[in-house]
Design a protein around this motif. Sequence first.
Motif, PDB file in Angstrom:
ATOM      1  N   ASP A   1     -64.239 -10.615  28.782  1.00 30.11           N
ATOM      2  CA  ASP A   1     -65.087 -10.980  27.661  1.00 30.11           C
ATOM      3  C   ASP A   1     -65.311  -9.749  26.784  1.00 30.11           C
ATOM      4  O   ASP A   1     -66.289  -9.046  26.944  1.00 30.11           O
ATOM      5  CB  ASP A   1     -66.420 -11.527  28.184  1.00 30.11           C
ATOM      6  CG  ASP A   1     -67.265 -12.126  27.083  1.00 30.11           C
ATOM      7  OD1 ASP A   1     -68.451 -12.368  27.325  1.00 30.11           O
ATOM      8  OD2 ASP A   1     -66.751 -12.334  25.976  1.00 30.11           O
TER       9      ASP A   1
ATOM     10  N   GLN B   1     -64.383 -19.331  21.598  1.00 32.27           N
ATOM     11  CA  GLN B   1     -63.017 -18.858  21.781  1.00 32.27           C
ATOM     12  C   GLN B   1     -62.168 -19.280  20.589  1.00 32.27           C
ATOM     13  O   GLN B   1     -62.400 -20.320  19.990  1.00 32.27           O
ATOM     14  CB  GLN B   1     -62.392 -19.446  23.054  1.00 32.27           C
ATOM     15  CG  GLN B   1     -63.039 -18.991  24.326  1.00 32.27           C
ATOM     16  CD  GLN B   1     -64.225 -19.853  24.700  1.00 32.27           C
ATOM     17  OE1 GLN B   1     -64.364 -20.967  24.260  1.00 32.27           O
ATOM     18  NE2 GLN B   1     -65.094 -19.311  25.537  1.00 32.27           N
TER      19      GLN B   1
ATOM     20  N   THR C   1     -62.361 -14.083  22.520  1.00 35.63           N
ATOM     21  CA  THR C   1     -63.769 -14.411  22.338  1.00 35.63           C
ATOM     22  C   THR C   1     -64.270 -13.797  21.043  1.00 35.63           C
ATOM     23  O   THR C   1     -64.005 -12.636  20.759  1.00 35.63           O
ATOM     24  CB  THR C   1     -64.592 -13.875  23.529  1.00 35.63           C
ATOM     25  OG1 THR C   1     -64.051 -14.418  24.735  1.00 35.63           O
ATOM     26  CG2 THR C   1     -66.037 -14.265  23.418  1.00 35.63           C
TER      27      THR C   1
END
Length: 137
Positions: free
Chosen positions: A21, A33, A58
């Motif tokens: 992440d 996303q 992300t």
Amino acid sequence: MYHHSGSVARQTAGSGAGVLDPVAPDRDAIVFQRCTWCGTAMYHRLLCPVCQGSDLRTERSEGVGTVRHSTVVHRNTPAARNVSLIEMAEGFVVRGRVIGPPIGIHSGDRVRLSTAKDPVRSEPVFQLIDEPYRAWT
């Protein structure tokens, strides 16, 4: 007797923190996303719904969106509450709650992510940006 040193704790603290992440989740932001192959934005998916790609990056949303659908729920709550589908400016849809009277929230209303938290369902909470003029409702 085992006594761990501080250097080991410091070494493991950052070892895998940002690998999966890269955008650290902020309490006042929605992370989503985006598929690196086709560019589709999605919320909490493992695969892209368009191309089935698994290479997702992300990103952080600006927190502005439009109500696409809103319904009033009377079940399992002491008072009526609304459940809304919000289409965010980045192109993904998220389920959340809009602050205000449930009967006053309509499709097409513009909303912004609020700092308030839903304590029971941990869904995002939004607030109306501007009150639309509805003369005959």
